[in-house]
Design a protein around this motif. Structure first.
Motif, mmCIF file in Angstrom:
data_model
loop_
_atom_site.group_PDB
_atom_site.id
_atom_site.type_symbol
_atom_site.label_atom_id
_atom_site.label_comp_id
_atom_site.label_asym_id
_atom_site.label_seq_id
_atom_site.Cartn_x
_atom_site.Cartn_y
_atom_site.Cartn_z
ATOM 1 N N ASP B 16 41.015 45.048 50.907
ATOM 2 C CA ASP B 16 40.568 46.245 50.151
ATOM 3 C C ASP B 16 40.884 45.989 48.672
ATOM 4 O O ASP B 16 41.367 44.937 48.303
ATOM 5 C CB ASP B 16 41.313 47.475 50.662
ATOM 6 C CG ASP B 16 42.828 47.221 50.612
ATOM 7 O OD1 ASP B 16 43.210 46.113 50.155
ATOM 8 O OD2 ASP B 16 43.591 48.075 51.043
ATOM 9 N N ARG B 20 40.813 46.189 42.043
ATOM 10 C CA ARG B 20 42.086 45.591 41.604
ATOM 11 C C ARG B 20 41.931 44.072 41.500
ATOM 12 O O ARG B 20 42.341 43.448 40.530
ATOM 13 C CB ARG B 20 43.187 45.947 42.621
ATOM 14 C CG ARG B 20 44.600 45.591 42.139
ATOM 15 C CD ARG B 20 45.640 45.798 43.225
ATOM 16 N NE ARG B 20 45.308 45.043 44.430
ATOM 17 C CZ ARG B 20 44.902 45.611 45.577
ATOM 18 N NH1 ARG B 20 44.776 46.924 45.636
ATOM 19 N NH2 ARG B 20 44.586 44.876 46.617
ATOM 20 N N ALA B 21 41.246 43.491 42.495
ATOM 21 C CA ALA B 21 41.080 42.031 42.468
ATOM 22 C C ALA B 21 40.229 41.633 41.262
ATOM 23 O O ALA B 21 40.536 40.653 40.571
ATOM 24 C CB ALA B 21 40.395 41.581 43.756
ATOM 25 N N THR B 24 42.275 41.872 38.160
ATOM 26 C CA THR B 24 43.243 40.753 38.113
ATOM 27 C C THR B 24 42.547 39.477 37.647
ATOM 28 O O THR B 24 43.043 38.772 36.761
ATOM 29 C CB THR B 24 43.802 40.513 39.533
ATOM 30 O OG1 THR B 24 44.201 41.744 40.075
ATOM 31 C CG2 THR B 24 44.949 39.548 39.506
ATOM 32 N N THR B 25 41.380 39.186 38.258
ATOM 33 C CA THR B 25 40.678 37.955 37.872
ATOM 34 C C THR B 25 40.319 38.007 36.388
ATOM 35 O O THR B 25 40.512 37.028 35.649
ATOM 36 C CB THR B 25 39.376 37.821 38.713
ATOM 37 O OG1 THR B 25 39.713 37.979 40.077
ATOM 38 C CG2 THR B 25 38.725 36.495 38.481
ATOM 39 N N ARG B 27 41.686 39.813 33.952
ATOM 40 C CA ARG B 27 42.851 39.733 33.055
ATOM 41 C C ARG B 27 43.433 38.329 33.057
ATOM 42 O O ARG B 27 43.834 37.783 32.030
ATOM 43 C CB ARG B 27 43.912 40.757 33.505
ATOM 44 C CG ARG B 27 44.700 41.245 32.290
ATOM 45 C CD ARG B 27 45.850 42.157 32.635
ATOM 46 N NE ARG B 27 45.462 43.303 33.440
ATOM 47 C CZ ARG B 27 46.049 43.559 34.624
ATOM 48 N NH1 ARG B 27 46.977 42.726 35.096
ATOM 49 N NH2 ARG B 27 45.689 44.593 35.315
ATOM 50 N N GLN B 106 38.099 38.629 49.149
ATOM 51 C CA GLN B 106 37.144 39.425 48.353
ATOM 52 C C GLN B 106 35.805 38.699 48.360
ATOM 53 O O GLN B 106 35.777 37.478 48.491
ATOM 54 C CB GLN B 106 37.636 39.543 46.898
ATOM 55 C CG GLN B 106 39.068 39.977 46.752
ATOM 56 C CD GLN B 106 39.281 41.410 47.208
ATOM 57 O OE1 GLN B 106 38.324 42.127 47.498
ATOM 58 N NE2 GLN B 106 40.531 41.839 47.311
#
Lengths: 245, 241, 212, 75
Positions: B16, B20-21, B24-25, B27, B106
């Protein structure tokens, strides 16, 4: 379902079929090209505008047409290879790339030479010639990528992806080059569409076109058999077949 | 202190937190670009260098530069992007993070799109900031520089997305710089034609909405299709490590 | 019988003209530890990468939780941790950032867990210096810190015990056994003599590969 | 052949082809050269494969014969 498809593309079965087809394709190509070219060169009447230089059409148009349709065929094989993981698909790409590149080169060379008497320059940035030049680069790209990747599985998947990306881009490239050509090209130098050709001109052209297709088929099937012999060289049937030669 | 694993075993439905993923990628890419400034600066210097070659190589007259300026800047930007593409996945492939990233739960195509857009922000936007400066260097009139920057703004993501396909395919190949250029340049032709076409049309006073519409269409196509090819290429390159 | 998590049926794989394994069956249930043994080049790494879903050039069936794996890729990858030869640590990021990027891609996390995990692998004080300054062994420990954070039931560890010192070996062994005890499953390959008693050995290379 | 009859009365006029001969014949020459190169390449590819295979078999048969004299020591 997946297993069944995989069996369908079994190299041994294809090797036999191709073996029987090759002689027919070879002789067919020889006869048709012989008749078509001789007819086109010697018997077809000269073009009222371009004189005899139009006789180049008998190899320019078929090779240009084949250069493009072979790339599309490679993309279809790439899709089949990716979706159903069929090894034969990659064998087809490996065999077809050089043939497609060679025919595109022939089309480029003959197109340029044909341009000289007609417009006085060796290279005309005409829409179709420029698109063919880019298609030639696409072929070189596929062959370069295949040579750069050692692992057969990676090579198969990478060239499938690249040909699919290529086939999506071919219409875009053709459209943009055509648009660009109308922008920069004064109307007079535009490469005339194939003039309304009397029967004595388009019949030999048709014969040559079919001859070219048989020639391409002949070359591709032979190269595919070589690929199969190399890939399956550890198999028992390959060893027996080769030693019986 | 019994080295018990910090967290209990939980069978998760599926990955899930797509947002967020993605964040993260994004950033992470910006952080690495900020830390490895050299990888961002090199393409910029290369861009300015290539542009300054043309007046030297051909002729410094204003009249020639004004006509050829847009094309020169477009070709230089295209080459600079090709240069920066080579390193796109290379470091992550070398240290093994690429396979962890591919194995994250993901959709890889979505993550690839996020990553390429992060690279666009990190290394191509600075390129675009230089365009007005270079435009003045080539004596381009102000409005034409505006149009040029606009076309590059729309075209450079397409160049990056298509080039990233080549980068994904050749990441496991050793010195693949030239190979990448050979593979991807034919696909850059349509973007180049309509990008420079818009500027020349603007120069002749013609409307450029048609050109921008086509550039927009190419951008939409690239955003939808390119990540699929990038993901497939990455899965292929990572296969046997 | 414990629920089978990961199952391989009739795996066949060849690489540059050598058949690495054929007809290989492997069923890994919760609580199992399987060590893949065999000489170098016998295909241990390839088998692990096939099980991880990275290597696609094989024949045979792979299923996760009873479902064909290629249809459940996201679900499987959410429940599997793979540790390959290369640690997967980005040199320009600090260990903390490396861990955060890894966990963030998978699930929400509490920040202090990262610090504790790094402390557990003996990297206190190294949390926020760029990984480039860490030794290979320390970078490997950052990768091991993931095991502390891991809620994934299935672990696939390739050459798990290389480049780590004696202390870390003890830590890793207990982690593996505790993971199996909690109902997870661990498949690993290592040359190190493992002190785990309840671990099955899958021999590769030479004899027909099947779970002894 | 319909109205297509022989267009050129002599060999010279065929070669000259009203001044276009150089272009037409060079195009056909390049076509023939490219096709010949393709066919040759395919033939060489085939021969190399056959030779490799025969060499492979020779090596294996020699290895097999060496192993035979000492007693069979497991595969």
């Amino acid at each position: 379902m997946w297993q069944w498809f995989h069996k369908l593309g079994s190299p041994k079965w294809f090797f036999g079929i191709a073996g029987r087809l090759i002689p027919w394709l070879g002789f067919g190509a020889l006869i048709l090209l012989g008749v078509g070219i001789v007819w086109g060169l010697l018997f077809a009447p000269a073009d009222y505008q371009q004189g005899d230089s139009y006789r180049i059409i008998f190899i320019h148009v078929p090779s240009a047409y084949l250069g493009q349709s072979l790339y599309v065929a490679m993309a279809v094989a790439g899709a089949v290879g990716l979706i159903w993981r069929m090894k034969m698909a990659d064998t087809f790409i490996a065999a077809t790339a050089p043939v497609g590149a060679a025919l595109t080169f022939v089309a480029l060379f003959t197109g340029a030479v044909w341009g000289k008497p007609t417009w006085g320059t060796w290279w005309v940035w005409d829409a179709r010639l420029t698109s063919m030049l880019l298609l030639f680069f696409l072929y070189l790209g596929v062959m370069a990528l295949r040579r750069a990747l050692e692992d057969p599985e990676n090579r198969a998947r990478a060239s499938a992806i690249l040909t699919l990306v290529g086939v999506v881009n071919i219409p875009i490239i053709k459209f943009s080059v055509e648009w660009w050509n109308t922008l920069h090209q004064p109307a007079s130098i535009k490469m005339t569409e194939a003039p309304a050709m009397p029967a004595s001109m388009w019949v030999p052209l048709l014969i040559c076109a079919i001859g070219f297709h048989l020639l391409a088929g002949w070359l591709i099937l032979m190269r595919m058999r070589n690929e199969i012999l190399y890939r399956e060289r550890r198999a028992r049937w390959v060893r027996d077949w080769l030693l019986s030669q | 202190m019994q080295p018990e694993s910090r967290t209990p075993v939980t069978l998760r439905e599926s990955g899930d937190g797509l947002i967020r993923a993605g964040v993260t990628t994004f950033r992470r890419e910006l952080l690495i670009a900020f830390r490895e400034k050299q990888d961002v600066i090199n393409p910029l210097v290369f861009f300015v260098l290539i542009v300054s070659l043309f007046p030297l190589g051909i002729s410094p007259e204003t009249e020639f530069l004004r006509d050829a300026g847009a094309g020169i800047i477009w070709v230089a930007a295209l080459l600079a992007i090709l240069l920066s593409l080579n390193m796109l996945f290379r470091n992550d492939y070398a240290d093994g993070y690429l396979e962890q990233w591919v194995l994250s739960p993901q959709p890889l195509a979505m993550m690839a799109l996020v990553r390429v857009s992060a690279v666009w922000v990190a290394s191509v936007v600075p390129l675009l900031l230089l365009v007005p400066l270079l435009g003045l260097m080539l004596h381009l009139p102000a409005e034409r520089i505006g149009v040029l920057t606009l076309t590059l703004l729309m075209g450079s993501p397409v160049l990056l997305l298509i080039g990233a396909i080549g980068a994904a395919l050749t990441v496991s190949v050793r010195n693949s710089g030239m190979l990448l250029a050979l593979l991807m340049t034919p696909f850059y032709v349509p973007v180049l034609i309509f990008g420079t076409g818009a500027v020349t049309a603007f120069g002749q006073g013609a409307s450029i909405t048609g050109h921008l519409a086509i550039l927009g269409a190419m951008l939409a196509l690239a955003i939808v299709l390119a990540p699929l090819a990038i993901a497939a290429g990455l899965r292929m390159s990572v296969a046997n490590g | 019988m414990s629920t089978t998590l990961l199952e391989a049926r009739q795996l066949y794989c060849e690489r540059d003209d050598r058949v690495l394994f054929s007809g290989l069956d492997l069923s890994v249930g919760s609580g199992d530890i399987v060590r893949i043994a065999g000489p170098n080049g016998a295909g241990k790494t390839t088998l692990l990468r096939v099980l991880a879903g990275l290597n696609l050039s094989f024949e045979g069936g792979l299923s996760w939780y009873g479902y064909p794996l290629h249809q459940q890729r996201d679900w499987y990858q959410a429940n599997m941790l793979f540790l390959g030869h290369r640690a997967g640590i980005t040199a320009s990021l600090t260990p903390l950032e490396n861990l955060r990027c890894w966990v963030d891609m998978r699930r929400p996390h509490r920040e202090e867990l990262l610090w504790e995990a790094l402390a557990d692998v003996g990297l206190e004080g190294y949390e926020d210096i760029p990984s480039a300054h860490l030794s290979a062994g320390q970078q490997r420990r950052v990768a091991l810190a993931r095991l502390y954070l891991s809620t994934e039931p299935v672990w696939l560890l390739d050459e798990a015990f290389t480049a780590i010192d004696q202390g870390a070996v003890k830590v890793l062994e207990s982690l593996i056994s505790s993971r199996a005890a909690q109902g997870g499953a661990v498949v690993l390959s290592t040359h190190h003599r493992l002190q785990l008693d309840e671990c099955r050995v899958l021999e590769l290379g030479g004899s027909l590969g099947f779970a002894t | 052949m319909g109205d297509a009859l022989m267009q050129f009365d002599s060999l010279q006029s065929l070669i000259a082809m009203n001044g276009y001969g150089a272009y037409v014949w060079s195009s056909y020459l390049v076509f023939l050269v490219v096709i010949a190169a393709l066919v040759l390449g395919t033939r060489l590819q085939y021969r190399r494969i056959v030779l490799d295979q025969q060499r492979l078999v020779r090596i294996e048969s020699r290895k097999a014969s060496e192993r035979k004299p000492q007693n069979e020591s497991g595969s």
